[in-house]
Motif scaffolding. Structure first.
Motif, PDB file in Angstrom:
ATOM      1  N   GLN A 130     -74.136 -30.030  53.391  1.00  0.00           N
ATOM      2  CA  GLN A 130     -73.477 -30.201  52.144  1.00  0.00           C
ATOM      3  C   GLN A 130     -72.468 -29.780  51.130  1.00  0.00           C
ATOM      4  O   GLN A 130     -71.805 -30.327  50.222  1.00  0.00           O
ATOM      5  CB  GLN A 130     -72.721 -31.194  52.688  1.00  0.00           C
ATOM      6  CG  GLN A 130     -72.267 -32.348  53.864  1.00  0.00           C
ATOM      7  CD  GLN A 130     -72.512 -33.173  54.495  1.00  0.00           C
ATOM      8  OE1 GLN A 130     -71.127 -34.228  54.385  1.00  0.00           O
ATOM      9  NE2 GLN A 130     -72.817 -33.941  55.025  1.00  0.00           N
ATOM     10  N   GLY A 131     -73.672 -28.902  50.652  1.00  0.00           N
ATOM     11  CA  GLY A 131     -73.851 -28.438  49.273  1.00  0.00           C
ATOM     12  C   GLY A 131     -75.055 -27.398  49.609  1.00  0.00           C
ATOM     13  O   GLY A 131     -75.730 -26.814  49.488  1.00  0.00           O
ATOM     14  N   PRO A 132     -74.546 -26.069  47.767  1.00  0.00           N
ATOM     15  CA  PRO A 132     -75.256 -25.375  47.937  1.00  0.00           C
ATOM     16  C   PRO A 132     -76.663 -26.107  46.648  1.00  0.00           C
ATOM     17  O   PRO A 132     -76.583 -26.638  46.321  1.00  0.00           O
ATOM     18  CB  PRO A 132     -74.323 -24.793  46.528  1.00  0.00           C
ATOM     19  CG  PRO A 132     -73.641 -25.157  45.932  1.00  0.00           C
ATOM     20  CD  PRO A 132     -73.189 -26.126  46.695  1.00  0.00           C
ATOM     21  N   GLY A 133     -78.019 -24.995  46.746  1.00  0.00           N
ATOM     22  CA  GLY A 133     -78.731 -25.809  46.323  1.00  0.00           C
ATOM     23  C   GLY A 133     -79.672 -24.498  45.407  1.00  0.00           C
ATOM     24  O   GLY A 133     -79.899 -22.759  46.866  1.00  0.00           O
ATOM     25  N   ILE A 134     -80.874 -24.573  45.372  1.00  0.00           N
ATOM     26  CA  ILE A 134     -82.175 -23.667  45.347  1.00  0.00           C
ATOM     27  C   ILE A 134     -82.943 -24.620  45.222  1.00  0.00           C
ATOM     28  O   ILE A 134     -83.279 -25.748  44.671  1.00  0.00           O
ATOM     29  CB  ILE A 134     -82.059 -23.126  43.152  1.00  0.00           C
ATOM     30  CG1 ILE A 134     -80.899 -22.444  42.722  1.00  0.00           C
ATOM     31  CG2 ILE A 134     -83.279 -22.355  43.553  1.00  0.00           C
ATOM     32  CD1 ILE A 134     -80.602 -21.806  42.003  1.00  0.00           C
ATOM     33  N   ARG A 135     -83.560 -23.852  45.822  1.00  0.00           N
ATOM     34  CA  ARG A 135     -85.123 -24.229  46.545  1.00  0.00           C
ATOM     35  C   ARG A 135     -86.306 -23.559  45.767  1.00  0.00           C
ATOM     36  O   ARG A 135     -85.975 -22.420  45.713  1.00  0.00           O
ATOM     37  CB  ARG A 135     -85.694 -24.479  48.061  1.00  0.00           C
ATOM     38  CG  ARG A 135     -84.390 -25.472  48.284  1.00  0.00           C
ATOM     39  CD  ARG A 135     -83.624 -24.758  49.551  1.00  0.00           C
ATOM     40  NE  ARG A 135     -82.190 -25.770  50.190  1.00  0.00           N
ATOM     41  CZ  ARG A 135     -81.737 -25.878  50.042  1.00  0.00           C
ATOM     42  NH1 ARG A 135     -80.661 -25.730  49.248  1.00  0.00           N
ATOM     43  NH2 ARG A 135     -80.643 -26.559  51.238  1.00  0.00           N
ATOM     44  N   CYS A 136     -87.388 -24.282  44.804  1.00  0.00           N
ATOM     45  CA  CYS A 136     -88.769 -23.181  44.841  1.00  0.00           C
ATOM     46  C   CYS A 136     -89.906 -23.912  45.227  1.00  0.00           C
ATOM     47  O   CYS A 136     -90.146 -25.438  45.822  1.00  0.00           O
ATOM     48  CB  CYS A 136     -88.654 -23.518  42.872  1.00  0.00           C
ATOM     49  SG  CYS A 136     -90.096 -22.510  42.516  1.00  0.00           S
ATOM     50  N   GLY A 156     -93.499 -20.830  43.622  1.00  0.00           N
ATOM     51  CA  GLY A 156     -93.230 -19.875  42.672  1.00  0.00           C
ATOM     52  C   GLY A 156     -92.550 -19.578  42.719  1.00  0.00           C
ATOM     53  O   GLY A 156     -91.384 -19.283  41.973  1.00  0.00           O
ATOM     54  N   GLN A 157     -92.074 -18.645  44.425  1.00  0.00           N
ATOM     55  CA  GLN A 157     -90.522 -17.772  44.615  1.00  0.00           C
ATOM     56  C   GLN A 157     -89.531 -19.154  45.132  1.00  0.00           C
ATOM     57  O   GLN A 157     -89.953 -20.378  45.817  1.00  0.00           O
ATOM     58  CB  GLN A 157     -91.055 -17.316  45.326  1.00  0.00           C
ATOM     59  CG  GLN A 157     -92.352 -15.839  45.287  1.00  0.00           C
ATOM     60  CD  GLN A 157     -92.070 -14.833  45.845  1.00  0.00           C
ATOM     61  OE1 GLN A 157     -92.284 -15.514  47.283  1.00  0.00           O
ATOM     62  NE2 GLN A 157     -92.540 -13.912  45.945  1.00  0.00           N
ATOM     63  N   ALA A 158     -88.098 -19.084  44.133  1.00  0.00           N
ATOM     64  CA  ALA A 158     -87.085 -19.403  44.593  1.00  0.00           C
ATOM     65  C   ALA A 158     -86.267 -18.773  45.544  1.00  0.00           C
ATOM     66  O   ALA A 158     -86.203 -17.797  45.194  1.00  0.00           O
ATOM     67  CB  ALA A 158     -86.589 -20.057  42.904  1.00  0.00           C
ATOM     68  N   TRP A 159     -85.449 -19.876  46.071  1.00  0.00           N
ATOM     69  CA  TRP A 159     -83.945 -19.386  46.867  1.00  0.00           C
ATOM     70  C   TRP A 159     -82.867 -19.747  47.560  1.00  0.00           C
ATOM     71  O   TRP A 159     -82.969 -21.521  46.692  1.00  0.00           O
ATOM     72  CB  TRP A 159     -84.828 -19.196  48.419  1.00  0.00           C
ATOM     73  CG  TRP A 159     -85.305 -20.307  49.414  1.00  0.00           C
ATOM     74  CD1 TRP A 159     -84.073 -20.371  49.739  1.00  0.00           C
ATOM     75  CD2 TRP A 159     -86.049 -20.859  49.249  1.00  0.00           C
ATOM     76  NE1 TRP A 159     -84.818 -21.372  50.741  1.00  0.00           N
ATOM     77  CE2 TRP A 159     -86.026 -22.020  50.633  1.00  0.00           C
ATOM     78  CE3 TRP A 159     -87.376 -20.741  48.719  1.00  0.00           C
ATOM     79  CZ2 TRP A 159     -87.100 -22.554  50.896  1.00  0.00           C
ATOM     80  CZ3 TRP A 159     -88.516 -21.760  48.931  1.00  0.00           C
ATOM     81  CH2 TRP A 159     -87.844 -22.697  49.596  1.00  0.00           C
TER      82      TRP A 159
END
Length: 221
Positions: A130-136, A156-159
């Motif tokens: 229900q909302g945006p986010g950055i994962r690592c 170490g990579q993010a999306w």
């Protein structure tokens, strides 16, 4: 241009043992996650590995005796430039930045930081948030399937996940997998899950992923 006027940015700050920021980071809604080592904030509060600080005021940090790798998420105006930390023994890089199209800019928001851990071969069934986010990714490997295609991530990579787009996640078949994420969510979700499964039958199926919460706080905007 984002619909909210904000972007979400993830930075990586590396501090040698005993190093400290030469100047405080400017005031922003911000999460500091201790990926490795330990650090203290300017008020003397210490954070060990796998813990997180949240605040909206200016902040400076100092590394502990083993140094620190800090994953830093910031909610910033869409026309802003990345804020690089400086100081002797300090390096700072931008990992990922994404404009935000939600939640509703007229509403109240929270900033959530948590981690998601999968056993060997675990998967997250097709879902939205229900909302945006950055994962690592902290540990293991993971494949993320979206309508745009499949991408394989290493530590170490993010999306970025915008939220409404359906996502399927397949973790490593060789080792446990864990990622840390920061999401911007409607305030009414404070203390509640943001996940929604695309297939109604999946709601009742056993889930392999396990969650650890660090931050779930109102955003000043």
């Amino acid at each position: 241009m984002s619909a909210t006027g904000y972007l979400l940015r993830q930075m990586v700050d590396r501090l040698e043992p005993g190093a400290r920021f030469a100047e405080p980071l400017p005031a922003l809604n911000r999460v500091l996650f201790c990926h490795r080592g330990s650090f203290e904030t300017g008020d003397g509060v210490a954070f060990a590995e796998d813990s997180a600080w949240y605040g909206s005021d200016a902040v400076a940090i100092a590394a502990g005796p083993d140094g620190a790798v800090v994953w830093r998420w910031e909610l910033a105006p869409e026309d802003s430039e990345p804020v690089l930390a400086s100081g002797e023994g300090v390096t700072s890089t931008e990992n990922l930045t994404a404009p935000l199209d939600g939640p509703d800019p007229a509403a109240e928001w929270i900033m959530r930081c948590d981690s998601v851990k999968f056993p060997i071969g675990g998967a997250a069934l097709t879902h939205t948030h229900q909302g945006p986010g950055i994962r690592c990714l902290r540990q293991g490997q993971i494949r993320i399937d979206t309508p745009a295609g499949s991408t394989h991530y290493l530590p170490g990579q993010a999306w970025f996940e915008p939220g409404p787009d359906p996502v399927f996640a397949q973790a490593s078949e060789l080792e446990c997998t864990k990622f840390v994420r920061v999401m911007v969510l409607p305030a009414e979700l404070r203390g509640k899950s943001s996940i929604q499964y695309v297939n109604p039958d999946d709601h009742e199926k056993p889930k392999s992923q396990r969650y650890t919460g660090y931050v779930d706080e109102p955003i000043e905007h």
